[in-house]
Design an enzyme around this catalytic site. Structure first.
Site, PDB file in Angstrom:
ATOM      1  N   ARG A   1      -4.225   5.879  10.514  1.00 58.12           N
ATOM      2  CA  ARG A   1      -5.029   4.660  10.577  1.00 58.12           C
ATOM      3  C   ARG A   1      -5.554   4.502  11.990  1.00 58.12           C
ATOM      4  O   ARG A   1      -4.764   4.373  12.941  1.00 58.12           O
ATOM      5  CB  ARG A   1      -4.186   3.446  10.214  1.00 58.12           C
ATOM      6  CG  ARG A   1      -3.702   3.471   8.791  1.00 58.12           C
ATOM      7  CD  ARG A   1      -3.163   2.110   8.413  1.00 58.12           C
ATOM      8  NE  ARG A   1      -2.496   2.164   7.123  1.00 58.12           N
ATOM      9  CZ  ARG A   1      -2.062   1.080   6.479  1.00 58.12           C
ATOM     10  NH1 ARG A   1      -2.233  -0.109   7.022  1.00 58.12           N
ATOM     11  NH2 ARG A   1      -1.465   1.192   5.313  1.00 58.12           N
TER      12      ARG A   1
ATOM     13  N   LYS B   1      19.051  -7.570   3.412  1.00 60.38           N
ATOM     14  CA  LYS B   1      19.820  -6.622   4.209  1.00 60.38           C
ATOM     15  C   LYS B   1      18.888  -5.525   4.729  1.00 60.38           C
ATOM     16  O   LYS B   1      18.019  -5.039   4.018  1.00 60.38           O
ATOM     17  CB  LYS B   1      20.909  -5.984   3.360  1.00 60.38           C
ATOM     18  CG  LYS B   1      21.839  -5.109   4.165  1.00 60.38           C
ATOM     19  CD  LYS B   1      23.010  -4.625   3.308  1.00 60.38           C
ATOM     20  CE  LYS B   1      23.927  -3.729   4.098  1.00 60.38           C
ATOM     21  NZ  LYS B   1      24.510  -4.401   5.276  1.00 60.38           N
TER      22      LYS B   1
ATOM     23  N   GLY C   1       1.797  -6.557   4.564  1.00 56.49           N
ATOM     24  CA  GLY C   1       1.232  -6.057   5.812  1.00 56.49           C
ATOM     25  C   GLY C   1       2.050  -6.386   7.047  1.00 56.49           C
ATOM     26  O   GLY C   1       1.542  -6.375   8.147  1.00 56.49           O
TER      27      GLY C   1
ATOM     28  N   ARG D   1      -2.304  -3.812  -6.373  1.00 48.99           N
ATOM     29  CA  ARG D   1      -3.681  -3.583  -5.929  1.00 48.99           C
ATOM     30  C   ARG D   1      -3.782  -2.144  -5.452  1.00 48.99           C
ATOM     31  O   ARG D   1      -2.798  -1.421  -5.433  1.00 48.99           O
ATOM     32  CB  ARG D   1      -3.995  -4.501  -4.741  1.00 48.99           C
ATOM     33  CG  ARG D   1      -2.961  -4.285  -3.629  1.00 48.99           C
ATOM     34  CD  ARG D   1      -3.307  -4.985  -2.348  1.00 48.99           C
ATOM     35  NE  ARG D   1      -2.142  -5.132  -1.490  1.00 48.99           N
ATOM     36  CZ  ARG D   1      -1.690  -4.211  -0.632  1.00 48.99           C
ATOM     37  NH1 ARG D   1      -2.295  -3.055  -0.551  1.00 48.99           N
ATOM     38  NH2 ARG D   1      -0.642  -4.433   0.114  1.00 48.99           N
TER      39      ARG D   1
ATOM     40  N   VAL E   1      -4.125   0.663   1.084  1.00 47.34           N
ATOM     41  CA  VAL E   1      -4.902   1.238   2.183  1.00 47.34           C
ATOM     42  C   VAL E   1      -4.796   2.766   2.147  1.00 47.34           C
ATOM     43  O   VAL E   1      -5.775   3.486   2.294  1.00 47.34           O
ATOM     44  CB  VAL E   1      -4.382   0.721   3.546  1.00 47.34           C
ATOM     45  CG1 VAL E   1      -5.126   1.389   4.697  1.00 47.34           C
ATOM     46  CG2 VAL E   1      -4.487  -0.785   3.639  1.00 47.34           C
TER      47      VAL E   1
ATOM     48  N   GLU F   1       6.851   0.056  -3.897  1.00 44.82           N
ATOM     49  CA  GLU F   1       7.388   0.400  -2.590  1.00 44.82           C
ATOM     50  C   GLU F   1       8.909   0.435  -2.668  1.00 44.82           C
ATOM     51  O   GLU F   1       9.522  -0.448  -3.262  1.00 44.82           O
ATOM     52  CB  GLU F   1       6.950  -0.622  -1.540  1.00 44.82           C
ATOM     53  CG  GLU F   1       5.461  -0.595  -1.268  1.00 44.82           C
ATOM     54  CD  GLU F   1       5.072  -1.341   0.004  1.00 44.82           C
ATOM     55  OE1 GLU F   1       4.010  -1.038   0.557  1.00 44.82           O
ATOM     56  OE2 GLU F   1       5.841  -2.231   0.436  1.00 44.82           O
TER      57      GLU F   1
ATOM     58  N   HIS G   1      10.423   4.596   4.279  1.00 46.01           N
ATOM     59  CA  HIS G   1       9.583   3.826   3.366  1.00 46.01           C
ATOM     60  C   HIS G   1       8.821   4.822   2.495  1.00 46.01           C
ATOM     61  O   HIS G   1       7.954   5.521   2.972  1.00 46.01           O
ATOM     62  CB  HIS G   1       8.620   2.955   4.179  1.00 46.01           C
ATOM     63  CG  HIS G   1       7.673   2.162   3.346  1.00 46.01           C
ATOM     64  ND1 HIS G   1       7.579   0.798   3.419  1.00 46.01           N
ATOM     65  CD2 HIS G   1       6.781   2.537   2.408  1.00 46.01           C
ATOM     66  CE1 HIS G   1       6.667   0.375   2.571  1.00 46.01           C
ATOM     67  NE2 HIS G   1       6.172   1.419   1.946  1.00 46.01           N
TER      68      HIS G   1
END
Lengths: 165, 508
Positions: B344, B207, B170, B298, B301, B281, B214
């Site tokens: 969000r 780095k 996060g 998990r 979000v 990720e 992302h």
């Protein structure tokens, strides 16, 4: 009844006459304005333009959410306007700046010392709240007069942290 | 991976709060499973408590005294006879000891095996494990080095680089460092933040991939040996490493890249014998080279965007897998159906450097209509406290194409009205007007470096300013009249309400 209403720093003289008519800066306006069921929700039809507004008063300030934008302002009747004008001339820009906690949190750093000169935008306190570190900055340059908090201290909302002159 | 006998789940305890607890409760309701909410003293009036069948108080507001207290959570499970635990995201969701303790208590943990959590949760072990499986990695140091060793290693890795918390997630404890001189301070700040957020100040450096996007892959794995991916999510719209907007699919990913990255993601998950829902990720540079970042063991979000383009209810799949059954989908996603985007909605002021906001939500109007989904933990009268993260709600829109999803989002944001606290809806509205964003031309530094709240926001029109002034005055006047009516009774022959109604009507 005459009101001086200021929205986003722009002033309007608004009069509601005993016959119920509405005048803005001396010109009559025809607006259909009705409260809806929910507490602060209103429907407006002006020149066939249909709008919704949420209107709320908080700490003497009015907040109006209209067409996706939040407006902030004050509504003063003539007497209150007079009083406010007198008060504001007694103050000027060279007064104290109080840096207060905008929310409850934990003081993680105070990167200034008493007596230190600070530039506008300089961070004086780092406050952790909602799991994030938040940098509190001074709005203009000055000298740190007093530090009223210490690192590691949990503070309530509005607690005075640093005073800058 | 051994096939386990079907497990019976009749009642699930959700060890979380807010919108994600509500989300899990909804899946349970769909499946006819009873639900137990836990709540701290600050959350007595939270939505998840209202939605659950049973609710148990677990103590003071601070998470370490309530939502992180395993003993209290297990007491609650015993008291209510819950047979399974869903951890949501955050809190104990990626704590291997917790997952193990759940099993030791004879309960079912709706998530991966403890071993998979601990391997992926330990950055070093994770890197070594996935590397063996042929997954590409970003150069960096191992965690646990002393500051001077990190500084020395940093010279070889090269700047800019990123300081990260070993126990992180996060965005907490993360810092970008441009040059060697800034490194010691950044290490200290990151250690401090990591210490307070996770109780573990271990950091490492990596780095920084410049111009990185992302992009993450949703994984599902069951106990019957099936591991699949459900396509990518693009999460490059971030601020201080906190994701703000996510979409699925990504405008940057073509079929070929999706296949390659998907295979990498499945391999990474299989390397730890992963079971249940998880996310790989990755960072993708401008030449479409990709690097494994980490695995979130998990539910994420941003899982709803995947749900909308696959039609799969991920929480229901999690429960199905935890019951020991075969997962619903029979293969990895080849082509997503349409486009989904999530904003969000946070309690933070985009005009004041995203300063968090607390207070009571005085009015709220939710967006509805075609293609709109809202996962929310708030309501009118709800008090936003400073104890937990500031996510209020997630607004998710679906369209057949990316432009349709964006336009729906714009419309839904306009319908969404929240008063009483500061929130970032204006940020999202500005973003949905940004040509760069609409063109899919952005990376993880876009919000911080190339986005401004004033670029697309024009000055309010004179008419709107005047209308705002008029409505504020009319409401103030009405309040004043109502107030004076209480004191000066019977002065007018009509009732106050009629009188107010009259001037309103006279202006028609």
């Amino acid at each position: 009844m005459k009101y001086i209403t200021t929205i986003n720093d722009q002033q309007f003289e608004i009069e509601i006459r005993p016959d119920g008519s509405l005048w803005v800066n001396g010109e009559q306006r025809r607006i259909d304005f009705l409260p809806l069921g929910e507490a602060s929700l209103y429907s407006i039809i002006a020149d066939n333009l249909s709008m919704e507004a949420l209107v709320e008063e908080r700490d003497g300030k009015w907040e109006i959410l209209l067409r996706g934008r939040l407006y902030m302002g004050t509504v003063l009747d003539e007497r209150a306007q007079l009083l406010a004008a007198r008060r504001s001339t007694a103050m000027d820009d060279s007064g104290e700046i109080s840096i207060r906690a905008p929310m409850p949190g934990l003081v993680v750093a105070v990167p200034v010392e008493e007596g230190q000169e600070v530039e506008a935008g300089q961070t004086v306190v780092i406050l952790e709240s909602m799991k994030m570190e938040n940098e509190l900055k001074v709005p203009r340059k000055g000298v740190v007069q007093r530090i009223s908090c210490e690192v590691g201290q949990s503070v309530e909302q509005n607690k005075l942290l640093v005073t800058v002159i | 991976m051994t096939e386990s006998a079907p497990q019976n789940i009749q009642k699930i305890l959700i060890t979380n709060r807010g919108e994600i607890a509500v989300r899990v409760i909804r899946a349970c309701r769909d499946l006819g499973i009873s639900t137990v909410a836990v709540y701290s003293d600050a959350d007595r009036t939270s939505l998840h408590v209202r939605y659950a069948d049973e609710a148990i108080n677990i103590g003071p507001p601070l998470a370490r005294d309530s939502y992180l207290r395993m003993d209290k959570l297990f007491d609650a499970a015993k008291k209510t006879g819950a047979d399974a635990i869903h951890p949501g995201y955050g809190f104990l969701s990626e704590n291997a000891d917790f997952a193990q303790a759940v099993a030791d208590e004879g309960l079912i943990f709706i998530g991966p095996p403890p071993k998979a959590i601990s391997t992926m949760g330990d950055k070093l072990a994770a890197r070594e494990t996935v590397k063996k499986a042929g997954v590409p990695l970003i150069p960096g140091t191992e965690p646990g080095l002393r500051d001077d060793d990190i500084v020395a290693a940093a010279k070889d890795i090269g700047f800019p680089l990123m300081v990260k918390a070993a126990a992180g997630g996060g965005g907490k404890g993360m810092r970008i460092v441009e040059n060697e001189a800034d490194l010691p301070n950044a290490l200290a700040a990151a250690r401090r933040e990591a210490e307070s957020a996770f109780g573990d100040g271990t950091v490492y450096v990596e780095k920084l991939v410049v111009g990185a996007r992302h992009i993450e892959f949703q994984i599902l794995a069951d106990t019957h040996g099936n591991t699949i991916h459900l396509g990518e999510r693009e999460c490059s719209i971030q601020r201080r490493h906190q994701k703000l907007v996510e979409e699925a699919p990504s405008s940057f990913v073509d079929e070929d890249l999706r296949r390659q990255m998907g295979e990498m993601a499945v391999k990474a998950a299989q390397s730890v014998d992963y079971v249940n829902a998880g996310t790989i990720e990755a960072l993708v540079d401008k030449d479409k080279n990709f690097y494994f970042l980490e695995m979130n063991t998990r539910l994420q979000v941003e899982h709803p965007v995947t749900e909308l383009v696959t039609g799969i209810d991920l929480v229901k799949e999690q429960i199905r897998i935890a019951r020991g059954r075969r997962m619903g989908p029979t293969g990895s996603l080849v082509e997503p159906n349409g486009w989904a985007i999530e904003c969000r909605i946070n309690a933070e002021d985009p005009y004041q450097n995203f300063m968090p906001s607390v207070g009571t939500i005085s009015s709220i109007i939710f967006p509805t209509g075609p293609g709109v989904r809202l996962d929310s933990g708030i309501y009118s009268g709800y008090e936003v406290t400073p104890y937990y993260d500031n996510l209020l709600a997630k607004l998710i829109c679906w369209g057949e194409t990316r432009p349709e999803a964006m336009l729906r989002m714009r419309r839904a944001l306009e319908e969404f009205k929240i008063m009483g606290i500061k929130h970032n809806i204006p940020f999202h509205q500005n973003l949905m007007s940004s040509f760069s964003f609409l063109a899919g031309n952005f990376d993880t530094s876009f919000v911080e470096e190339r986005f401004s709240m004033t670029t697309y926001e024009d000055e309010p029109s004179e008419t709107d300013l005047e209308t705002a002034a008029i409505v504020a005055t009319l409401v103030a006047h009405r309040k004043r009249q109502l107030a004076s009516q209480v004191v000066v009774k019977g002065e007018r022959d009509t009732s106050n309400w009629k009188w107010v109604g009259r001037w309103e009507r006279m202006n028609r």
